[in-house]
Design an enzyme around this catalytic site. Structure first.
Site, PDB file in Angstrom:
ATOM      1  N   ARG A 171       0.900  -1.039   0.011  1.00 50.40           N
ATOM      2  CA  ARG A 171      -0.037  -0.136   0.063  1.00 50.40           C
ATOM      3  C   ARG A 171       0.945   1.115  -0.078  1.00 50.40           C
ATOM      4  O   ARG A 171       1.534   1.482   1.062  1.00 50.40           O
ATOM      5  CB  ARG A 171      -0.793  -0.017   1.177  1.00 50.40           C
ATOM      6  N   GLY A 172       0.939   1.948  -1.017  1.00 47.70           N
ATOM      7  CA  GLY A 172       1.746   2.952  -1.213  1.00 47.70           C
ATOM      8  C   GLY A 172       1.941   4.132  -0.178  1.00 47.70           C
ATOM      9  O   GLY A 172       2.925   4.369   0.219  1.00 47.70           O
ATOM     10  N   ASP A 182       1.383   3.730   2.924  1.00 49.16           N
ATOM     11  CA  ASP A 182       1.822   3.417   4.047  1.00 49.16           C
ATOM     12  C   ASP A 182       3.176   3.252   4.055  1.00 49.16           C
ATOM     13  O   ASP A 182       4.013   3.454   5.127  1.00 49.16           O
ATOM     14  CB  ASP A 182       1.254   2.057   4.394  1.00 49.16           C
ATOM     15  N   ARG A 205       5.711   3.541   0.895  1.00 44.69           N
ATOM     16  CA  ARG A 205       6.541   3.950  -0.285  1.00 44.69           C
ATOM     17  C   ARG A 205       7.618   4.907   0.247  1.00 44.69           C
ATOM     18  O   ARG A 205       8.834   4.638  -0.359  1.00 44.69           O
ATOM     19  CB  ARG A 205       5.670   4.596  -1.384  1.00 44.69           C
ATOM     20  N   GLY A 207       1.485   5.494 -19.524  1.00 44.08           N
ATOM     21  CA  GLY A 207       0.638   5.045 -20.864  1.00 44.08           C
ATOM     22  C   GLY A 207       0.409   3.672 -20.762  1.00 44.08           C
ATOM     23  O   GLY A 207      -0.623   3.192 -21.602  1.00 44.08           O
ATOM     24  N   GLU A 265      -4.427  -7.552  -6.011  1.00 41.49           N
ATOM     25  CA  GLU A 265      -3.015  -8.274  -6.065  1.00 41.49           C
ATOM     26  C   GLU A 265      -2.637  -9.478  -5.377  1.00 41.49           C
ATOM     27  O   GLU A 265      -2.483 -10.544  -5.758  1.00 41.49           O
ATOM     28  CB  GLU A 265      -2.064  -7.175  -5.537  1.00 41.49           C
TER      29      GLU A 265
END
Length: 156
Positions: A18-19, A21, A23, A51, A85
């Site tokens: 979870r970014g 939390d 990253r 993209g 995921e």
């Protein structure tokens, strides 16, 4: 002749996290440590091309990895994408020789296995948006992953 049912594996490790939390702290340190040891690790901020459609790219990256490290953090279950995921990761574990290591970062492993607090609240919230079937699938994946032997990091 190679079998078409065996996916090509391009990554040593896929990191699920979870970014918001982890990253900008723990994850950066882990990724650098793996990279310095020559371990080719998939992390969306490094590997996801501009993209590119996110969902298919991440699912393909999971399929093309040898190992998944799931970093369960306090708000991991609040992200429906993280739940997708972990469900895909656990499907790959059942389907083939796929190693999964859970890392419990400031969250008790019991909370992942049998949600009682934050994870439970997140699942209840997701049920109103995604329905019982999706939440049941995600809860099973969380429970299965939470039962795996891993690392429990409290404040390190």
């Amino acid at each position: 002749m190679a079998s078409s049912s065996i996916p090509e594996r391009n990554y040593d490790i896929f990191l699920s996290f979870r970014g918001t939390d982890v990253r900008n702290n723990f994850l950066g340190h882990l990724y650098r440590a793996l990279d310095q040891r020559g371990i080719y690790t998939y992390i969306d901020s490094e590997e996801l091309r501009k993209g590119e459609q996110i969902a298919p790219a991440l699912m393909k990256a999971i399929e093309k990895s040898h190992i998944a490290i799931i970093i369960f953090s306090e708000d991991y279950a609040s992200s429906w994408w993280c739940l997708e995921e972990v469900a895909k990761i656990m499907d790959c574990k059942k389907e083939r020789d796929f190693v999964v290591f859970p890392l419990f970062y400031k969250v008790d492993p019991r909370e992942v296995r049998t949600p009682k607090e934050r994870y439970r609240k997140a699942m209840v919230k997701h049920q109103s948006r995604f329905g019982k079937d999706a939440v049941k699938r995600w809860a099973k994946a969380l429970s299965d992953a939470g039962k795996l032997s891993g690392w429990h990091l409290k404040d390190e």
